[in-house]
Design a protein around this motif. Structure first.
Motif, short mmCIF file in Angstrom:
data_model
loop_
_atom_site.label_atom_id
_atom_site.label_comp_id
_atom_site.label_asym_id
_atom_site.label_seq_id
_atom_site.Cartn_x
_atom_site.Cartn_y
_atom_site.Cartn_z
N LYS A 216 -2.55 -4.73 -15.79
CA LYS A 216 -3.60 -5.74 -15.72
C LYS A 216 -4.67 -5.42 -16.75
CE LYS A 216 -6.68 -8.07 -12.52
NZ LYS A 216 -7.17 -8.12 -11.15
N LEU A 217 -5.01 -6.40 -17.59
CA LEU A 217 -6.07 -6.25 -18.60
C LEU A 217 -7.31 -6.98 -18.11
CD1 LEU A 217 -6.88 -5.24 -21.43
CD2 LEU A 217 -6.08 -7.42 -22.32
N GLU A 218 -8.39 -6.21 -17.93
CA GLU A 218 -9.62 -6.79 -17.43
C GLU A 218 -10.81 -6.08 -18.04
OE1 GLU A 218 -10.59 -8.42 -13.12
OE2 GLU A 218 -10.61 -6.24 -13.15
N ASN A 219 -11.73 -6.85 -18.62
CA ASN A 219 -12.95 -6.32 -19.23
C ASN A 219 -12.68 -5.24 -20.27
OD1 ASN A 219 -14.57 -8.01 -17.62
ND2 ASN A 219 -14.58 -6.52 -15.96
N GLY A 220 -11.64 -5.42 -21.07
CA GLY A 220 -11.34 -4.47 -22.14
C GLY A 220 -10.63 -3.21 -21.71
N VAL A 221 -10.20 -3.14 -20.46
CA VAL A 221 -9.47 -1.96 -19.96
C VAL A 221 -8.13 -2.42 -19.41
CG1 VAL A 221 -9.47 -0.03 -18.34
CG2 VAL A 221 -11.61 -0.75 -19.40
N LEU A 222 -7.06 -1.83 -19.95
CA LEU A 222 -5.71 -2.09 -19.46
C LEU A 222 -5.38 -1.05 -18.40
CD1 LEU A 222 -2.96 -3.59 -19.73
CD2 LEU A 222 -2.36 -1.87 -21.44
N ASN A 223 -5.18 -1.49 -17.17
CA ASN A 223 -4.81 -0.60 -16.07
C ASN A 223 -3.34 -0.80 -15.74
OD1 ASN A 223 -7.37 0.72 -15.29
ND2 ASN A 223 -8.02 -1.40 -14.96
N ILE A 224 -2.59 0.30 -15.75
CA ILE A 224 -1.16 0.26 -15.49
C ILE A 224 -0.86 1.20 -14.32
CG2 ILE A 224 1.14 0.62 -16.44
CD1 ILE A 224 -0.17 0.37 -19.24
N THR A 225 -0.11 0.70 -13.35
CA THR A 225 0.36 1.53 -12.24
C THR A 225 1.86 1.65 -12.34
OG1 THR A 225 -1.45 0.72 -10.85
CG2 THR A 225 0.40 1.78 -9.73
N VAL A 226 2.34 2.88 -12.44
CA VAL A 226 3.77 3.15 -12.57
C VAL A 226 4.21 3.94 -11.34
CG1 VAL A 226 5.58 4.22 -13.96
CG2 VAL A 226 3.56 3.26 -15.09
N PRO A 227 5.08 3.36 -10.51
CA PRO A 227 5.55 4.11 -9.34
C PRO A 227 6.48 5.26 -9.73
CG PRO A 227 6.53 1.91 -9.40
CD PRO A 227 5.62 2.02 -10.57
N LYS A 228 6.43 6.31 -8.94
CA LYS A 228 7.33 7.44 -9.16
C LYS A 228 8.64 7.18 -8.42
CE LYS A 228 3.84 11.02 -9.72
NZ LYS A 228 3.35 12.32 -9.22
N LYS A 229 9.71 7.77 -8.94
CA LYS A 229 11.02 7.66 -8.29
C LYS A 229 10.99 8.43 -6.98
CE LYS A 229 13.69 7.34 -12.55
NZ LYS A 229 14.67 8.02 -13.41
N GLU A 230 11.69 7.86 -6.01
CA GLU A 230 11.83 8.56 -4.73
C GLU A 230 12.74 9.76 -4.93
OE1 GLU A 230 10.50 7.89 -1.67
OE2 GLU A 230 9.30 6.28 -2.56
N LYS A 231 12.25 10.91 -4.52
CA LYS A 231 13.07 12.11 -4.64
C LYS A 231 13.76 12.36 -3.30
CE LYS A 231 10.10 14.35 -8.00
NZ LYS A 231 9.25 15.51 -8.29
N PRO A 232 15.08 12.43 -3.32
CA PRO A 232 15.78 12.70 -2.06
C PRO A 232 15.51 14.13 -1.60
CG PRO A 232 17.33 12.68 -3.90
CD PRO A 232 15.99 12.27 -4.44
N ASP A 233 15.45 14.29 -0.29
CA ASP A 233 15.21 15.62 0.28
C ASP A 233 16.51 16.42 0.19
OD1 ASP A 233 14.23 17.80 1.59
OD2 ASP A 233 14.24 16.87 3.58
N LYS A 234 16.53 17.38 -0.71
CA LYS A 234 17.73 18.20 -0.91
C LYS A 234 17.60 19.57 -0.25
CE LYS A 234 18.99 16.08 -5.29
NZ LYS A 234 19.31 16.29 -6.70
N SER A 235 16.62 19.69 0.62
CA SER A 235 16.44 20.99 1.29
C SER A 235 17.58 21.23 2.28
CB SER A 235 15.09 21.05 2.01
OG SER A 235 15.03 20.07 3.00
N VAL A 236 18.01 22.44 2.30
CA VAL A 236 19.10 22.84 3.18
C VAL A 236 18.53 23.81 4.21
CG1 VAL A 236 21.34 24.00 3.30
CG2 VAL A 236 20.74 22.61 1.30
N PRO A 237 18.69 23.47 5.50
CA PRO A 237 18.17 24.40 6.52
C PRO A 237 18.96 25.70 6.51
CG PRO A 237 19.35 22.57 7.55
CD PRO A 237 19.30 22.30 6.09
N ILE A 238 18.24 26.77 6.66
CA ILE A 238 18.88 28.10 6.68
C ILE A 238 18.69 28.68 8.07
CG2 ILE A 238 18.84 30.42 5.69
CD1 ILE A 238 17.76 29.09 3.13
N GLU A 239 19.80 29.09 8.63
CA GLU A 239 19.76 29.66 9.97
C GLU A 239 19.32 31.10 9.90
OE1 GLU A 239 22.99 30.59 13.39
OE2 GLU A 239 23.12 28.63 12.41
N ILE A 240 18.42 31.46 10.77
CA ILE A 240 17.92 32.83 10.82
C ILE A 240 18.75 33.62 11.82
CG2 ILE A 240 15.91 34.26 11.31
CD1 ILE A 240 14.19 31.84 10.57
N GLU A 241 19.22 34.77 11.40
CA GLU A 241 20.04 35.61 12.29
C GLU A 241 19.20 36.53 13.12
OE1 GLU A 241 23.01 37.66 10.06
OE2 GLU A 241 23.61 35.84 9.02
#
Length: 148
Positions: A123-148
């Motif tokens: 959006k260009l308003e009053n001489g300032v261009l404001n841009i919003t860029v969404p970030k990609k969704e990062k899948p949760d790749k965490s693996v639970p580790i069982e404690i012995e």
């Protein structure tokens, strides 16, 4: 293309190359002003880049520029903002001996590592261009580790 300045937060120096300085020096030599006022910082527009967990926010200062003169694209995380402006003054009945026109073309590229190409808002308003860029969704790749 020599005026491109990439955004990289790991590179603190965004100075112009020696060739840019040489060409600016030649331009300055043939102007009437002293001291010389040209620099890379004065020849491009200023930008601010902010981020949060979900978005990048870019603000570009473009005073006097109409939205038809601005082009914004994004491709695989590379956001490009370009301005192509031509000053046209039509005056009839004048007998000019010398007359100059101003044509401005500026471009900035910003690399946003995890930016999404979808859902970008500008959006260009009053001489300032404001841009919003969404970030990609990062899948949760965490693996639970069982404690012995």
């Amino acid at each position: 293309m020599a005026g491109l300045v990439p955004f990289n937060r790991r590179t603190p120096d965004l100075l112009s190359s020696t060739f840019d300085d040489f060409y600016n020096m030649l331009d300055d030599f043939f102007t009437d002003s002293w001291p010389f006022r040209r620099s890379l910082a004065a020849d491009t527009f200023k930008i601010d880049v902010l981020e949060d967990d979900k978005n990048y926010y870019i603000a570009a200062e473009l005073p006097g520029v109409e939205k038809e003169e601005v082009n914004v694209t994004i491709d695989e995380g590379r956001l490009q903002i370009s301005v192509n402006r031509e000053e046209k003054v039509e005056e009839e009945g004048k007998n000019y001996i010398h007359r100059e026109r101003r044509h401005t073309s500026m471009q900035r590229n910003i690399f946003l590592a995890d930016a999404s190409d979808e859902g970008v808002v500008a959006k260009l308003e009053n001489g300032v261009l404001n841009i919003t860029v969404p970030k990609k969704e990062k899948p949760d790749k965490s693996v639970p580790i069982e404690i012995e």
